[in-house]
Design an enzyme around this catalytic site. Structure first.
Site, PDB file in Angstrom:
ATOM      1  N   LYS A 134       0.843  -1.196   0.000  1.00 35.27           N
ATOM      2  CA  LYS A 134       0.000   0.000   0.000  1.00 35.27           C
ATOM      3  C   LYS A 134       0.879   1.247   0.000  1.00 35.27           C
ATOM      4  O   LYS A 134       1.958   1.266   0.604  1.00 35.27           O
ATOM      5  CB  LYS A 134      -0.904  -0.037   1.234  1.00 35.27           C
ATOM      6  CG  LYS A 134      -1.972   1.035   1.311  1.00 35.27           C
ATOM      7  CD  LYS A 134      -2.859   0.767   2.518  1.00 35.27           C
ATOM      8  CE  LYS A 134      -3.943   1.807   2.716  1.00 35.27           C
ATOM      9  NZ  LYS A 134      -4.796   1.483   3.883  1.00 35.27           N
ATOM     10  N   SER A 209      -9.504   1.245   3.223  1.00 30.07           N
ATOM     11  CA  SER A 209      -8.711   2.085   2.347  1.00 30.07           C
ATOM     12  C   SER A 209      -7.659   1.326   1.540  1.00 30.07           C
ATOM     13  O   SER A 209      -7.011   1.897   0.658  1.00 30.07           O
ATOM     14  CB  SER A 209      -7.999   3.168   3.182  1.00 30.07           C
ATOM     15  OG  SER A 209      -7.144   2.568   4.159  1.00 30.07           O
ATOM     16  N   SER A 233      -9.511  -1.482   7.347  1.00 32.95           N
ATOM     17  CA  SER A 233      -9.094  -1.193   5.975  1.00 32.95           C
ATOM     18  C   SER A 233      -8.366  -2.323   5.266  1.00 32.95           C
ATOM     19  O   SER A 233      -7.989  -2.177   4.111  1.00 32.95           O
ATOM     20  CB  SER A 233      -8.216   0.064   5.947  1.00 32.95           C
ATOM     21  OG  SER A 233      -8.980   1.211   6.211  1.00 32.95           O
TER      22      SER A 233
END
Length: 544
Positions: A134, A209, A233
């Site tokens: 990420k 996310s 997330s």
């Protein structure tokens, strides 16, 4: 009823160093009033069908760590596996619409071999295996933007501890994945670089996310990816994309090099197709780190121990509160079917109560924005990142830079957090949220001390929702995390496992265990995975 008038919004914006125009002031005042009213009502009393990928696409997919190891054992080189990942990623980005899972990759002019690696055993299960991270996890050879214009093009001078440990084990970073800006969101629609899409239906979100990481693994670009968890997330996008999503205990994995959102909640997590792969990655990245004082010196969970977990030795609790809270009827039916399979296989199922659950969302969405408002104060246009120097004076530089560099959701949360910490409102909001957090921790402790080994609940109330469906309604979006935020508030390990499909869309269920109980947690998830034999729906290679 909370009434945040324009003068209060202007005052909070000055505290937050945000330049807002009159339209933004009016909009934020209305939104903050509505959100805080929603929270106040929930405080406890004081005291589409897809097309099948063609054979060429399937050939390029790398679904699991074992599949990658098999390719390496048969003569493929690590560089050839990276080439396969690049070819698969290019296919996905050439679709209409593009998947938009990655913000940068090794093909963007970055060196494939980044010089000397941290010393480590090498030659292990991850040697030569490509992976993704990420874009809020620091890497020196690829940008770390956190999905934000304020960090566009920013290059970290160091690697996160989790990245260094993967490199020491021989794993190869392929790229950095798209995410909601500073990990604030549940759909990846808040990225400054465009939304990622669900690989099973490109008209729907992959979750957030960590939506880019989930989409990359589900589409077969890489066999595993790192994400981050502050309130669900990793688990929520895992549920939306038919993956295993692991959130370790707070303190199990070093946060060094994870860009801070809410420091008492943040944790690096793992997305894979299977439970064993999640265990392999956790075994590699877990362990104490002198660079992170919150990282605990505990024995690292071993993948080999997962086979020792037997269902007939386990008491699994099902919180009654998690079977309401907007749970879709079809999701509940699939969840109850998987619960029945666990019981038939010998697990003892016990109904339990976590009475503080309805207050978890208000608690989280006060504490997390409060911590974020402090952590994001460092982005001021002086030291790094975007700068708007068109005004005059230092305060003007700060406010213009932050107004131009941050997106709408980040501004909203900075304003909420600054408001909750400001004089006159601290006790009413932040102080009260801290008390609710303590009650949530006590709730879990009481249940686990009563003889329950793990909890089992739905991961999300619904399957993946459509792009744009919730973006205009902040607290409706926040409810996407209704089943996941409690584990973060209590610091517990949790893992989402796919349990079925509804209308061509995956759904998941999650286990939660006592803190540092990852071996039991993953052992139960592995038993469930074996019982269900989950088959994902067909990938949507192009728009329907």
């Amino acid at each position: 009823m909370t009434r945040i008038d324009p003068d209060t919004v202007r005052h909070v914006a000055r505290l937050a160093r945000l330049r807002l125009d009159e339209a933004e002031i009016e909009k934020l005042g209305s939104e903050m009033s509505s959100i805080l009213d929603y929270f106040a009502a929930r405080w406890p009393d004081r005291g589409s069908q897809a097309g099948c990928p063609g054979r060429e696409a399937q050939r390029r997919m790398i679904r699991t760590i074992d599949e990658a190891r098999s390719l390496l054992a048969s003569g493929s080189t690590p560089e050839e596996l990276l080439d396969r990942a690049a070819e698969r990623q290019a296919e996905l980005e050439s679709g209409d619409p593009a998947l938009n899972a990655f913000l940068s990759t090794i093909n963007d002019g970055i060196r494939r071999e980044s010089g000397p690696r941290e010393s480590g055993p090498g030659g292990g299960e991850l040697e030569g295996v490509p992976y993704a991270a990420k874009d809020n996890i620091c890497t020196p050879d690829l940008p770390t933007t956190c999905g934000s214009l304020i960090l566009e093009g920013y290059q970290s001078p160091y690697s996160a501890t989790a990245i260094r440990r993967l490199e020491a084990a021989g794993a190869r970073l392929f790229g950095k994945t798209n995410c909601d800006e500073f990990a604030m969101g549940s759909s990846t629609e808040n990225s400054a670089f465009g939304a990622s899409r669900n690989p099973y239906d490109r008209g729907r979100v992959p979750g957030g996310s960590s939506g880019g990481s989930a989409a990359a693994v589900a589409a077969g670009v890489v066999p595993f990816a790192l994400g981050s968890e502050t309130g669900g997330s990793v688990r929520q996008p895992a549920s939306f994309c038919g993956l295993v999503g692991l959130k370790p205990s707070y303190g199990r994995v070093s946060r060094y090099g994870l860009v801070a959102f809410a420091s008492s909640l943040d944790q690096i997590g793992i997305l894979t197709r299977g439970v064993r792969d999640a265990g392999r990655v956790l075994e590699t990245i877990a362990g104490p780190d002198p660079r992170d004082a919150t990282c605990q010196d505990r024995p690292v969970p071993r993948v080999a121990a997962l086979d020792d977990v037997r269902l007939d030795d386990q008491v699994i609790g099902v919180p009654t509160e998690y079977l309401g809270l907007g749970l879709d009827a079809e999701v509940r039916a699939v969840f109850e079917e998987s619960l029945g399979q666990l019981e038939e296989a010998g697990a003892k199922i016990r109904e339990v109560s976590l009475c503080s659950t309805p207050s978890a969302i208000p608690c989280y969405y006060v504490i997390a924005p409060a911590e974020a408002s402090s952590n994001l104060a460092r982005y001021d246009g002086v030291r790094y990142g975007f700068r708007d120097a068109s005004g005059s004076g230092l305060e003007d530089l700060y406010s213009r830079t932050r107004a131009g560099g941050f997106g709408a959701e980040v501004k909203r949360r900075i304003m909420l957090g600054t408001f909750a910490l400001s004089a006159g409102y601290f006790d009413e909001f932040y102080g009260r949220a801290l008390l609710v957090r303590q009650a949530i921790v006590r709730d879990f402790d009481r249940v686990f001390e009563s003889g329950v080994d793990a909890l089992f609940t739905p991961t999300t109330p619904t399957p993946a929702f459509r792009l744009g469906e919730k973006i205009a309604d902040p607290y409706d979006m926040y409810l996407s995390d209704v089943y996941t935020v409690s584990a973060n508030l209590a610091g517990l390990p949790a893992v989402s496992v796919p349990i079925g499909n509804i209308g061509g869309l995956p759904i998941g269920a999650q286990f939660m265990a006592p803190r540092f109980g990852e071996e039991t947690l993953l052992g139960l998830a592995l038993r469930l995975e074996e019982l269900i034999g989950y088959a994902p729906p067909e990938l949507q290679e192009t728009a329907a």
